[in-house]
Write a protein that holds these residues in place. Structure first.
Motif, short mmCIF file in Angstrom:
data_model
loop_
_atom_site.label_atom_id
_atom_site.label_comp_id
_atom_site.label_asym_id
_atom_site.label_seq_id
_atom_site.Cartn_x
_atom_site.Cartn_y
_atom_site.Cartn_z
N ASP A 162 0.85 -1.18 0.00
CA ASP A 162 0.00 0.00 0.00
C ASP A 162 0.89 1.24 0.00
OD1 ASP A 162 0.65 -1.10 2.51
OD2 ASP A 162 -1.05 -0.18 3.52
N THR A 166 -3.06 -2.62 -2.92
CA THR A 166 -4.36 -1.98 -2.66
C THR A 166 -4.88 -1.29 -3.93
OG1 THR A 166 -3.13 -0.09 -1.80
CG2 THR A 166 -4.04 -1.62 -0.18
N SER A 170 -8.14 -2.24 -6.28
CA SER A 170 -9.14 -1.26 -6.74
C SER A 170 -9.45 -1.44 -8.23
CB SER A 170 -8.64 0.17 -6.50
OG SER A 170 -8.35 0.35 -5.13
N ILE A 184 -14.04 3.96 -1.23
CA ILE A 184 -12.95 3.00 -0.98
C ILE A 184 -12.40 3.28 0.42
CG2 ILE A 184 -10.70 2.11 -1.74
CD1 ILE A 184 -11.22 3.30 -4.51
N ASP A 185 -12.40 2.24 1.26
CA ASP A 185 -11.71 2.32 2.55
C ASP A 185 -10.57 1.32 2.52
OD1 ASP A 185 -13.00 4.34 3.94
OD2 ASP A 185 -14.63 3.01 4.58
N ILE A 186 -9.35 1.83 2.63
CA ILE A 186 -8.17 0.96 2.63
C ILE A 186 -7.82 0.70 4.10
CG2 ILE A 186 -5.75 0.75 1.90
CD1 ILE A 186 -6.51 3.05 -0.19
N PHE A 268 -7.93 6.05 4.22
CA PHE A 268 -6.91 5.04 4.54
C PHE A 268 -6.81 4.95 6.06
CE2 PHE A 268 -2.76 3.63 5.73
CZ PHE A 268 -2.40 2.69 4.78
N CYS A 329 -9.02 -3.65 0.96
CA CYS A 329 -9.89 -2.50 0.66
C CYS A 329 -11.36 -2.91 0.69
CB CYS A 329 -9.63 -1.95 -0.73
SG CYS A 329 -7.93 -1.67 -1.15
#
Ligand code: NDP
Length: 419
Positions: A162, A166, A170, A184-186, A268, A329
């Motif tokens: 990352d 990551t 996506s 998007i939540d990483i 993130f 993610c």
């Protein structure tokens, strides 16, 4: 197939080079270079008997583009894999341009001396224009795009976990699961325990600078900044359990905001234990995270570099670290007019990594994708003149390679979302 020049011989490079050595049909020759020749020689000695690849070593100070250019001319690699520090990115890219050689890295450019007035003027302009204050951003490296195009060479940026995996997750989610991704939540969770009250899992200087900076996220076309560690959430991670995680600025947000059409928000989060945070705050308060030189007993020292000398070497954490990482993610978007969410993640076991390559999972989860990125460029699968982030290429061959080379991933439908 060809020859790779790897610059850097630290934790991440150690893993990437071992993985390259296992793919000797692609990486027939591997040249390892850093400032400390003895470290490169030690790795060469460890690997030589295990691989058909020819391994050589060289000394280079990659802060100096001319030295890197001379080295490339001497070694004649097909590709340079930059696993030194983000400070060297531009010098190594300049050398690749001068020699017409492909370039891959895992972290975007960051200035070493953030007090340098010339750099500071560009930085302050960017803070105003873009709205985030992180010391690193992609503008410096994206500025090479046209020159790489003209030279007919590929620059692949951020091929670690990352950023890296990551970002590939996506592109894969967009290709196979969504018509449009909106959120998007990483989530980067390290559930490992090394038994020290305080240590960093990769280069302390880079790690501490990242964590002590303001947080930020992308929302509705602009950056929203937060104070360091201002936003905290709790998440229950598969095979790790419940952890506190904090919102950080992170480099892939910048490229994903550009490359994932229609995305409304990208955040993130990284997990931290209370002991880590308390130590870090204290070190920051007393000035030990400063990156500018201070006078000490008649000579200049940079506090964060002195601190690095005191802290355990991240490479030495391997044998003592137990537990797992879980990085991935959560995507929410629409497919065929319906809203849906999926979670793509990898779980990696520190001790399994140590058994395989003698490193903990943080170096492993970065070193494996670095090798995969280099392999795809070398083999022509991801080769295109210009400078690109990993999500701009077809994710499928990278996703297959993750399964093959030690970072298998899962897709979970309808995951628990982060509020
Ligand atoms: P280390 O500090 O362990 O290793 C850095 C290496 O760079 C050392 O071998 C050092 O060798 C070499 N180096 C430093 N300065 C120079 C120089 N001027 N010239 C030549 N070589 C140099 O760091 P890590 O292995 O932990 O990290 C490597 C990179 O990976 C970093 O850029 C880091 O930001 C990135 N990273 C990316 C992640 C991702 O997921 N995308 C996650 C973790 C790390 P020597 O001192 O002998 O020169």
């Amino acid at each position: 197939m060809g020859k790779i020049l790897v610059i850097g011989c630290g934790g991440v490079a150690g893993v990437a080079i071992q993985k390259c050595a296992k793919c000797a049909e692609t990486f027939e020759e591997i040249c390892i270079a850093s400032r400390t020749l003895s470290k490169c020689e030690a790795l060469k000695e460890k690997l030589e008997k295990t691989t058909k690849a020819v391994i050589t070593v060289e000394q280079v100070d990659a802060d100096k583009a001319q030295e890197v250019t001379a080295l490339i001319k001497k070694v004649q690699p097909d590709l340079v894999l930059n696993l030194a520090l983000p400070y060297q990115d531009l010098a190594i890219m300049d050398a690749c341009l001068a020699c017409g050689v492909d370039y891959v890295d895992t972290a975007n450019y960051e200035a070493e001396d953030t007090e340098d007035p010339k750099w500071r003027a560009v930085y302050e302009k960017r803070c105003k224009e873009e709205g985030f204050t992180a010391y690193f951003d992609y503008s410096w490296q994206w500025a090479y795009k046209e020159r790489f195009e003209k030279a007919g060479i590929t620059g692949l940026l951020g091929s670690g976990f990352d950023p890296g995996v990551t970002s590939v997750f996506s592109a894969y989610a967009l290709k196979h699961y969504f018509d449009e991704i909106h959120y998007i939540d990483i989530l980067d969770c390290n559930g490992g325990d090394h038994g020290y009250p305080f240590a960093t899992n990769f280069n302390p200087e880079i790690n501490l600078r990242e964590v002590s900076a303001n947080g930020s996220y992308w929302e509705n076309g602009h950056w929203v900044e937060t104070k360091p560690m201002e936003i905290k959430r709790v998440y229950n991670f598969d095979q790790v359990g419940e952890k506190d995680m904090y919102l950080l600025h992170h480099e892939e947000i910048e490229s994903l905001a550009k490359n994932i059409p229609g995305v409304k928000r990208i955040r993130f989060f990284m997990t931290f234990g209370q002991s880590y945070l308390t130590h870090m705050k204290c070190l920051e308060n007393v000035g030990m995270l400063r990156t500018d030189p201070v006078m000490f007993e008649g000579r200049e020292i940079v506090p964060i570099q002195f601190l690095k000398a005191l802290l355990p070497d991240p490479a030495s954490l391997g044998p003592r670290t137990v537990g797992k990482t879980n990085i991935g993610c959560i995507f929410t978007g629409v497919k065929d007019g319906k809203e849906k969410s999926i979670y793509i993640y990898n779980v990696c076991d520190h001790q399994e990594c140590y058994k395989e390559v003698g490193s903990q999972a943080i170096s492993y989860t970065t070193g494996v994708p670095a090798m995969i990125g280099a392999k795809l460029v070398m083999e022509g699968v991801w080769k295109k003149p210009g400078v690109f982030n990993v999500e701009e290429f077809d994710p499928d061959p990278f996703m297959e390679a993750l399964n093959e080379y030690g970072l298998p991933w899962k897709v979970e439908e309808n995951p628990v979302l982060v509020e």
